[in-house]
Design an enzyme around this catalytic site. Structure first.
Site, PDB file in Angstrom:
ATOM      1  N   ARG A 102       0.836  -1.199   0.000  1.00 56.81           N
ATOM      2  CA  ARG A 102       0.000   0.000   0.000  1.00 56.81           C
ATOM      3  C   ARG A 102       0.866   1.242   0.000  1.00 56.81           C
ATOM      4  NH1 ARG A 102      -4.051  -1.117   5.081  1.00 56.81           N
ATOM      5  NH2 ARG A 102      -4.362  -3.336   4.707  1.00 56.81           N
ATOM      6  N   ASP A 134      -0.030   5.303   1.422  1.00 56.98           N
ATOM      7  CA  ASP A 134      -1.089   6.066   2.084  1.00 56.98           C
ATOM      8  C   ASP A 134      -1.608   7.203   1.218  1.00 56.98           C
ATOM      9  OD1 ASP A 134      -1.285   4.636   4.414  1.00 56.98           O
ATOM     10  OD2 ASP A 134       0.308   5.757   5.423  1.00 56.98           O
ATOM     11  N   TYR A 167      12.549   4.035  -0.914  1.00 52.52           N
ATOM     12  CA  TYR A 167      11.658   5.194  -0.793  1.00 52.52           C
ATOM     13  C   TYR A 167      12.490   6.468  -0.835  1.00 52.52           C
ATOM     14  CZ  TYR A 167       7.646   2.372   0.736  1.00 52.52           C
ATOM     15  OH  TYR A 167       6.608   1.494   0.798  1.00 52.52           O
ATOM     16  N   ARG A 218       8.132   7.931   7.186  1.00 53.14           N
ATOM     17  CA  ARG A 218       7.683   9.249   7.638  1.00 53.14           C
ATOM     18  C   ARG A 218       8.118   9.527   9.074  1.00 53.14           C
ATOM     19  NH1 ARG A 218       1.488   9.071   6.017  1.00 53.14           N
ATOM     20  NH2 ARG A 218       1.490  10.960   7.302  1.00 53.14           N
TER      21      ARG A 218
END
Lengths: 248, 248
Positions: free
Chosen positions: B51, B53, B111, B200
């Site tokens: 996934r 967000d 990422y 994050r």
């Protein structure tokens, strides 16, 4: 009253251009709303260096306005910036003489135009670069660019219906860069002024030259004929940026 | 049926994340709509590598799906790309063995996280970078980054409420670059997998270290204590990009 000059940036995606109009959100209107809040409800007109069309961006648009009292510059900038919507940024504020005018005293303007030539079109650039998916010979564009330099009557590169009579302008700089990834072109045009939709028609013409559908040496003749039909199509607004405005 | 793997990019701004859900537009749902059109109404489930967000972007998300017949790869890519909404791009399509699985066979993920540190915040990056307006000592962040490398239990950097039991992950790469203009940070994290909101929280912690509110040598202790409260806040989603997914 004291006169302030400000340099602002905006993402044109959600604006119907700079200039106030009866329908649609505009940059001028949003800035005037901000100033009205700051000045306790007093109406403060904002003057820009010129219009930008719907979807067109600015990195360095210049405005001026008269404010009832002098405030420290950084406090003024911060208030204007943070009280305006997030698609407008206020980069610099300075005090100017009361005869300064953001529009009438423009000496030089620089525009940039971004073209996404990658495959597929980048979803991150869809509002920030025009897309050109056809084959391009960049050498042809490089060959054609210097033909734009100098003082010419640019009638062929002006949108039909413009009410301006004198279509003579001087272009000081017309360049193209390719980014490191090779999937984006950046055009830069600097001149003493540009006609309505002129940059977008210039880019549309240069892309047709790169694609081989207009000869690479055609620009002098297109200029000489003063016929909008000889130039290329108007490139889409999302690639266009008002980059810098200089004053005398 | 033949199994296809595709590399896709998307601008997460207008998506409620990758994964289908009852309310809100998602990437998975849009791709399944596209495939349904292409396959004359047949339902074709799409599986992603994981996934993302709401508001999170992807430059190199990987999906797989089974299609009723084999089609030339570039034609397949072009159809998927052009028939999907413009905030999704299909970059590459390949045929894979029928036991390939986009999620279960992930070997490594990368990422990136962009932080706008300019003043004012750029209107062009407001959906594409998180904003950090406070003072930063980048040397402190550079000092702290290597402490994240290696195999650790990252419970302290996992959002509360995650149902995953084993929170041990290996980070191979954790770097920060500053752009030429000096107004944007680019973090890169590469590892064998990441926990929910882990990137994050890592960025939120590193920014607090740069700002001096968490000591620059605190990361080993934060990891050791397995306490989410010791790490920094969760950075905003708009700076996060799923950059690359690698398979064995």
């Amino acid at each position: 009253m004291v006169r302030y000059k400000a340099i602002i940036a905006y993402d044109g995606t959600n604006f119907h251009g700079f200039q106030k109009q009866p329908n649609g959100r505009t940059v001028q209107e949003e800035l005037e709303k901000t100033l009205k809040k700051m000045a306790n409800g007093q109406t403060i007109p904002v003057f820009g260096s010129g219009r930008t069309d719907s979807g067109v961006h600015a990195v360095g648009q210049v405005i001026h306005f008269d404010y009832p009292q002098e405030r420290p510059l950084e406090r003024m900038r911060f208030a204007l910036d943070t009280q305006s919507p997030e698609d407008i940024a206020v980069k610099e504020v300075e005090l100017v003489p009361e005869d300064f005018h953001a529009r009438y005293m423009v000496h030089e303007k620089t525009y940039q135009f971004r073209v996404d030539i990658g495959k597929p079109r980048s979803p991150f650039r869809r509002h920030y670069a025009s897309y050109y998916p056809y084959p391009l010979d960049l050498k042809k564009i490089e060959r054609a660019l210097p033909d734009l330099l100098g003082t010419h009557d640019f009638t062929s590169f002006c949108a039909a219906g413009s009410s301006i009579e004198d279509k003579t302008r001087t272009i000081y700089e017309a360049t193209m860069q390719v980014n490191d990834a090779g999937d984006e072109l950046l055009f830069t045009f600097r001149g003493n002024g540009f006609l309505y939709k002129m940059i977008r028609i210039l880019v549309g013409t240069l892309l047709k030259i790169g694609n081989g559908r207009i000869p690479e040496d055609a620009i002098p003749e297109i200029i000489a004929k003063k016929d909008r039909n000889l130039a290329g199509p108007t490139a889409h607004p999302e690639g266009l940026y008002l980059y810098e405005v200089k004053y005398e």
